[in-house]
Motif scaffolding. Sequence first.
Motif, short mmCIF file in Angstrom:
data_model
loop_
_atom_site.label_atom_id
_atom_site.label_comp_id
_atom_site.label_asym_id
_atom_site.label_seq_id
_atom_site.Cartn_x
_atom_site.Cartn_y
_atom_site.Cartn_z
N ILE A 160 1.56 12.52 12.57
CA ILE A 160 1.06 11.55 11.59
C ILE A 160 -0.47 11.42 11.68
CG2 ILE A 160 1.04 9.09 10.99
CD1 ILE A 160 4.07 9.15 11.74
N GLN A 161 -0.99 11.35 12.91
CA GLN A 161 -2.43 11.20 13.10
C GLN A 161 -3.21 12.41 12.63
OE1 GLN A 161 -3.10 10.09 17.19
NE2 GLN A 161 -1.78 8.30 17.03
N GLU A 162 -2.61 13.60 12.76
CA GLU A 162 -3.31 14.83 12.40
C GLU A 162 -3.26 15.13 10.91
OE1 GLU A 162 -1.43 17.76 14.84
OE2 GLU A 162 -2.53 17.14 16.64
N ASN A 163 -2.42 14.43 10.18
CA ASN A 163 -2.28 14.67 8.74
C ASN A 163 -2.76 13.46 7.96
OD1 ASN A 163 -0.75 17.32 8.37
ND2 ASN A 163 0.38 16.30 9.99
N THR A 164 -3.39 13.72 6.86
CA THR A 164 -3.83 12.64 5.99
C THR A 164 -2.75 12.37 4.97
OG1 THR A 164 -6.08 13.42 6.24
CG2 THR A 164 -5.66 11.87 4.44
N GLY A 165 -2.19 11.20 5.05
CA GLY A 165 -1.17 10.83 4.08
C GLY A 165 -1.82 10.33 2.80
N THR A 166 -1.07 10.41 1.73
CA THR A 166 -1.57 9.87 0.46
C THR A 166 -0.81 8.59 0.14
OG1 THR A 166 0.00 11.25 -0.76
CG2 THR A 166 -2.22 12.13 -0.46
N CYS A 167 -1.51 7.59 -0.32
CA CYS A 167 -0.89 6.30 -0.64
C CYS A 167 0.14 6.47 -1.75
CB CYS A 167 -1.94 5.28 -1.05
SG CYS A 167 -2.91 4.68 0.33
N THR A 168 1.23 5.78 -1.60
CA THR A 168 2.27 5.77 -2.63
C THR A 168 2.19 4.44 -3.38
OG1 THR A 168 3.97 4.73 -1.28
CG2 THR A 168 3.76 7.14 -1.10
N ALA A 224 6.10 -0.15 -1.41
CA ALA A 224 5.87 -1.03 -0.27
C ALA A 224 6.95 -0.79 0.78
CB ALA A 224 5.88 -2.48 -0.70
N CYS A 225 6.59 -0.93 2.03
CA CYS A 225 7.54 -0.79 3.13
C CYS A 225 8.61 -1.86 3.00
CB CYS A 225 6.79 -0.94 4.46
SG CYS A 225 7.89 -0.94 5.89
N PRO A 226 9.89 -1.48 3.12
CA PRO A 226 10.97 -2.47 3.03
C PRO A 226 10.92 -3.51 4.15
CG PRO A 226 11.85 -0.25 2.81
CD PRO A 226 10.41 -0.12 3.21
N GLN A 227 10.32 -3.15 5.27
CA GLN A 227 10.32 -4.04 6.43
C GLN A 227 9.12 -4.99 6.45
OE1 GLN A 227 11.95 -2.69 10.26
NE2 GLN A 227 9.86 -2.92 11.03
N CYS A 228 7.91 -4.48 6.18
CA CYS A 228 6.73 -5.33 6.32
C CYS A 228 5.87 -5.40 5.05
CB CYS A 228 5.88 -4.86 7.50
SG CYS A 228 5.09 -3.26 7.24
N PHE A 229 6.26 -4.69 4.02
CA PHE A 229 5.61 -4.72 2.70
C PHE A 229 4.23 -4.04 2.65
CE2 PHE A 229 8.34 -8.49 3.10
CZ PHE A 229 9.35 -8.09 2.26
N ASN A 230 3.85 -3.35 3.72
CA ASN A 230 2.63 -2.55 3.72
C ASN A 230 2.83 -1.36 2.78
OD1 ASN A 230 0.01 -1.99 4.84
ND2 ASN A 230 0.94 -0.37 6.08
N ILE A 231 1.77 -0.86 2.17
CA ILE A 231 1.88 0.30 1.29
C ILE A 231 2.20 1.55 2.12
CG2 ILE A 231 0.62 1.83 -0.31
CD1 ILE A 231 1.39 -0.85 -1.52
N LEU A 232 3.22 2.28 1.71
CA LEU A 232 3.64 3.49 2.42
C LEU A 232 2.72 4.66 2.07
CD1 LEU A 232 7.46 3.21 1.79
CD2 LEU A 232 6.29 2.80 3.95
N LYS A 233 2.57 5.57 3.03
CA LYS A 233 1.83 6.81 2.78
C LYS A 233 2.81 7.97 2.81
CE LYS A 233 -2.82 5.84 4.31
NZ LYS A 233 -3.91 6.31 5.17
N GLN A 234 2.61 8.90 1.89
CA GLN A 234 3.42 10.12 1.81
C GLN A 234 2.77 11.17 2.70
OE1 GLN A 234 6.28 10.77 -0.32
NE2 GLN A 234 6.44 12.63 0.88
N TYR A 235 3.57 11.77 3.58
CA TYR A 235 3.09 12.84 4.44
C TYR A 235 3.85 14.10 4.08
CZ TYR A 235 0.65 9.44 7.27
OH TYR A 235 -0.21 8.46 7.70
N LYS A 236 3.11 15.19 3.93
CA LYS A 236 3.73 16.48 3.63
C LYS A 236 3.09 17.53 4.52
CE LYS A 236 4.96 15.59 -1.13
NZ LYS A 236 5.02 16.06 -2.49
N THR A 237 3.94 18.28 5.19
CA THR A 237 3.50 19.45 5.94
C THR A 237 4.28 20.62 5.36
OG1 THR A 237 5.21 19.31 7.65
CG2 THR A 237 3.20 18.02 8.02
#
Length: 127
Positions: free
Chosen positions: A52-60, A63-76
């Motif tokens: 996760i730290q080595e990849n830059t996620g893109t904002c989706t 919202a996270c179902p648990q804490c409502f923070n915006i989720l990031k999409q990670y693709k390798t």
Amino acid sequence: MKCICGNELKMWQGYGEVGLGCECGVSFLPKTHWAALSYSSKFSCAEFDMLIQENTGTCTTHACPQCFNILKQYKTNDLSFKHCSQCSGILMTVKEAIGYFDYFKIQNNSNKHISIIADLPLFNLFF
């Protein structure tokens, strides 16, 4: 907890683990659930955190179902999933979940419990 589609997330036993799932086919693994996967010879929490730290996620737009923070999409090359930087929860579609379990060589233990969970409406999330 609510899914990104608005339905309630419910407990399920799917492809190889227990988590939260929705009738729309999305599953959510809080950190305690994905961290428990460390029994696998290929899965390591530290390695996953580095991924996760080595990849830059893109904002989706989700919202996270648990804490409502915006989720990031990670693709390798081999993986695709949505991750919460605040609570470390992982949101995946069926295809993403199967790729995740295959990538980390996590054993599919669901077949041992088919008779117990066959009546659950979310059983088909990972089959």
